[in-house]
Enzyme design. Structure first.
Site, mmCIF file in Angstrom:
data_model
loop_
_atom_site.group_PDB
_atom_site.id
_atom_site.type_symbol
_atom_site.label_atom_id
_atom_site.label_comp_id
_atom_site.label_asym_id
_atom_site.label_seq_id
_atom_site.Cartn_x
_atom_site.Cartn_y
_atom_site.Cartn_z
ATOM 1 N N GLU A 152 0.858 -1.186 0.000
ATOM 2 C CA GLU A 152 0.000 0.000 0.000
ATOM 3 C C GLU A 152 0.900 1.244 0.000
ATOM 4 O O GLU A 152 1.576 1.532 0.986
ATOM 5 C CB GLU A 152 -0.924 -0.069 1.229
ATOM 6 C CG GLU A 152 -1.953 1.013 1.276
ATOM 7 C CD GLU A 152 -2.708 1.190 -0.036
ATOM 8 O OE1 GLU A 152 -3.302 0.224 -0.523
ATOM 9 O OE2 GLU A 152 -2.676 2.309 -0.578
ATOM 10 N N CYS B 233 4.404 -2.499 -8.426
ATOM 11 C CA CYS B 233 3.053 -2.144 -8.004
ATOM 12 C C CYS B 233 3.081 -0.893 -7.105
ATOM 13 O O CYS B 233 3.357 0.187 -7.601
ATOM 14 C CB CYS B 233 2.372 -3.341 -7.354
ATOM 15 S SG CYS B 233 0.596 -3.227 -7.464
ATOM 16 N N HIS C 8 3.181 -7.812 -9.990
ATOM 17 C CA HIS C 8 4.053 -8.475 -9.022
ATOM 18 C C HIS C 8 4.864 -9.539 -9.750
ATOM 19 O O HIS C 8 4.292 -10.499 -10.235
ATOM 20 C CB HIS C 8 3.214 -9.157 -7.933
ATOM 21 C CG HIS C 8 2.546 -8.198 -7.013
ATOM 22 N ND1 HIS C 8 2.955 -8.037 -5.718
ATOM 23 C CD2 HIS C 8 1.512 -7.347 -7.187
ATOM 24 C CE1 HIS C 8 2.177 -7.125 -5.129
ATOM 25 N NE2 HIS C 8 1.301 -6.690 -6.005
ATOM 26 N N GLU D 160 7.324 -11.234 -8.242
ATOM 27 C CA GLU D 160 7.971 -12.107 -7.262
ATOM 28 C C GLU D 160 7.166 -13.360 -7.004
ATOM 29 O O GLU D 160 7.504 -14.202 -6.290
ATOM 30 C CB GLU D 160 8.220 -11.325 -5.947
ATOM 31 C CG GLU D 160 7.010 -11.062 -5.069
ATOM 32 C CD GLU D 160 6.109 -9.937 -5.571
ATOM 33 O OE1 GLU D 160 6.309 -9.456 -6.688
ATOM 34 O OE2 GLU D 160 5.178 -9.581 -4.838
HETATM 35 N N1 GLN Z 1 -3.271 -0.170 -4.828
HETATM 36 C C1 GLN Z 1 -2.031 -0.176 -4.116
HETATM 37 C C2 GLN Z 1 -1.510 1.235 -3.845
HETATM 38 O O1 GLN Z 1 -2.095 2.173 -4.252
HETATM 39 C C3 GLN Z 1 -0.981 -0.973 -4.845
HETATM 40 C C4 GLN Z 1 -1.355 -2.431 -4.882
HETATM 41 C C5 GLN Z 1 -0.185 -3.368 -4.874
HETATM 42 O O2 GLN Z 1 0.951 -2.992 -4.605
HETATM 43 N N2 GLN Z 1 -0.450 -4.617 -5.124
HETATM 44 O O3 GLN Z 1 -0.515 1.388 -3.210
#
Ligand code: GLN
Length: 181
Positions: A50, A81, A179, A181
């Site tokens: 997040e 991400c 992702h 990994e």
């Molecule tokens: N939606 C997340 C964000 O805004 C990212 C999601 C993720 O890293 N899988 O940080």
């Protein structure tokens, strides 16, 4: 021969998975949370998780400015991400007070794929890879705009989001929406 020492930003998110994959790939992988640990790494991975939480925790640990400076100074980084969001110079759909470390001359849209395809898997053609790469997207961002010096490394091949940019590179910075990994 020992590989490079790679720090995984260990504030929140899928830290353990990255540590394991880096070790498997021959690097020495260490958790990175404090500013003084920056001097010990040859590069850094910013995991999924997040981005808003990671931003707040980076501030709380006094890591925000030092890491931003290190990236400006050429520290190699790979953001996945949420990590992609943290590396972007500009974001859409962030919270009002959300800041990024920046470095990548891109606009990244948070949670871009929307509700219906919240999470999905796809085979991607990635520049420089011989075979399609199996990518996992979890509430993923996409890259909305890229600057001159940014190389697009992968786009979505089919479906509603066809053509959307999901991997980019600029000098010492690499970022993927998905992702790996
Ligand atoms: N939606 C997340 C964000 O805004 C990212 C999601 C993720 O890293 N899988 O940080």
């Amino acid at each position: 021969m020992t590989g490079p020492t790679v720090g995984v930003l260990a504030l929140q998110g899928d830290v353990r998975e990255h540590l394991a994959m880096l070790e498997q790939a021959g690097a020495r992988a260490v958790k990175l949370r404090r500013p003084e640990e920056l001097a010990q790494v040859d590069g850094i991975v910013m995991p999924g998780g997040e981005s808003t939480t990671m931003h707040k925790l980076a501030r709380a640990f006094g890591l925000f400015e030092p890491l931003r400076e290190a990236l400006r100074g050429g520290l190699p980084a790979f953001g996945t991400c949420a990590g992609m969001i943290l590396l972007a110079d500009r974001i859409e759909g962030g919270t009002a007070d959300q800041e990024t470390f920046g470095g990548l001359d891109v606009v990244v849209r948070r949670n871009a794929f929307g509700r219906q395809v919240d999470s999905f898997e796809a085979e991607l053609a990635v520049t420089g890879f011989d075979a399609p790469f199996h990518a996992l997207f979890i509430r993923a961002p996409w890259v909305e705009k890229v600057g001159h010096d940014v190389q697009v490394v992968a786009t979505v091949a089919s479906g509603d989001a066809v053509g959307r940019i999901v991997a980019v590179r600029q000098a010492h910075l690499l970022a993927t929406s998905f992702h790996p990994e």
